[in-house]
Structure formats: structure tokens, C-alpha cells
Enzyme design. Structure first.
Site, PDB file in Angstrom:
ATOM      1  N   GLU A  56      68.397 -64.859  -3.677  1.00 39.64           N
ATOM      2  CA  GLU A  56      69.138 -66.269  -3.771  1.00 39.64           C
ATOM      3  C   GLU A  56      68.346 -67.382  -2.979  1.00 39.64           C
ATOM      4  OE1 GLU A  56      71.790 -66.898  -5.678  1.00 39.64           O
ATOM      5  OE2 GLU A  56      71.571 -64.763  -6.548  1.00 39.64           O
ATOM      6  N   GLU A  95      77.952 -66.097   2.223  1.00 37.74           N
ATOM      7  CA  GLU A  95      76.829 -66.417   1.239  1.00 37.74           C
ATOM      8  C   GLU A  95      76.791 -64.936   0.303  1.00 37.74           C
ATOM      9  OE1 GLU A  95      74.970 -68.055  -1.509  1.00 37.74           O
ATOM     10  OE2 GLU A  95      75.199 -69.259   0.491  1.00 37.74           O
ATOM     11  N   LYS A 113      84.224 -69.816  -8.564  1.00 35.24           N
ATOM     12  CA  LYS A 113      82.859 -70.289  -8.125  1.00 35.24           C
ATOM     13  C   LYS A 113      82.909 -71.420  -7.156  1.00 35.24           C
ATOM     14  CE  LYS A 113      79.808 -68.287 -11.971  1.00 35.24           C
ATOM     15  NZ  LYS A 113      78.873 -68.517 -12.847  1.00 35.24           N
ATOM     16  N   SER A 130      81.783 -71.512  -2.941  1.00 34.57           N
ATOM     17  CA  SER A 130      80.693 -72.436  -2.742  1.00 34.57           C
ATOM     18  C   SER A 130      81.464 -73.165  -1.540  1.00 34.57           C
ATOM     19  CB  SER A 130      80.532 -73.440  -3.943  1.00 34.57           C
ATOM     20  OG  SER A 130      79.787 -74.588  -3.460  1.00 34.57           O
TER      21      SER A 130
END
Length: 129
Positions: free
Chosen positions: A32, A73, A98, A102
Site C-alpha cells: 500500500e 492503516e 471505507k 480513512s
């Protein structure tokens, strides 16, 4: 009686199995871009703390905060993968999940930045008081 789909290890074998899963998770999150950027932020931050003469305790707190960031994360990445798998179409529930992940990452980045700003400012502008 039927056998379970997954056999659970116990004792020392469980420790090694868990370690291998953790390593696989680290290798996955390393793919990522956001995680790699956070890792770079961590390296620069620890170097900056060392350069201004931060105490060992201040550096340990920074490391703990960054470990929290890395954990969140990884969880955010897990949420995104699960949402993409079970709901490939765009849905409001998937979007909310999502967005919440975040937001959690953003909160940890803010916590790291606030702490670094405090410690760096203390050492740069007020000495080591």
C-alpha cells in the site's frame, strides 16, 4: 462428527503460526502506497527527534504512536479489501466503512503530528526544559 475447516494450532506451534500470519500481513500492507508513505514519515520523524536531542522516553512514545498508526492503516486496508470483496458495486454502506477507516488513519496521523510538533518545538525553541 465432522472435522473443522481450519485446525487451530496450540502452544509453540500457535506462536509460530501467528508470527507467519503477522509477517504475511506486513508484506501485504507494504504494498500500500499510504503505508509506505507513513513508514517514510516514521523514519524521518525518528531521525528528527534524534537530531534535536529528544529523550529516549520521547522517542519511545513516538514509536508507540507510529505503531498505532501502522496498526490502524493495516485495519483500514483489511476493511477496504473485505468491502471490495463482498460488495464490488458502489454502495453507501461500503463507502461509509471505507470513510470511517480513512478517518481513523487521519486521527492517528494527527496524533503523530501533534506529538512531533510538541517535542520538536520544545527542543528547538525552549531547550530541553
Amino acid at each position: 462428527m465432522t472435522k473443522p475447516a481450519v485446525t487451530k494450532e496450540t502452544g509453540l506451534r500457535h506462536f509460530f503460526a501467528a508470527a507467519s500470519y503477522s509477517w504475511a500481513g506486513f508484506l501485504r500492507v507494504l504494498k500500500e502506497a499510504a503505508f509506505r508513505q507513513e513508514l517514510g514519515f516514521f523514519i524521518v520523524s525518528i531521525a528528527a527527534l534524534a537530531l534535536v536531542g529528544a529523550s529516549a522516553g520521547e522517542i519511545v512514545i513516538a514509536v508507540i504512536l507510529f505503531l498505532g498508526l501502522f496498526s490502524i492503516e493495516a485495519m483500514n486496508t483489511a476493511v477496504e479489501e473485505v468491502i471490495d470483496r463482498i460488495s464490488p458495486e458502489i454502495s453507501i454502506v461500503g463507502k461509509h466503512a471505507k470513510d470511517l477507516g480513512s478517518f481513523a488513519v487521519t486521527c492517528m496521523i494527527a496524533a503523530c503530528c501533534l506529538y512531533l510538533g510538541f517535542v520538536l518545538g520544545k527542543h528547538l525553541f525552549f531547550g530541553t526544559a
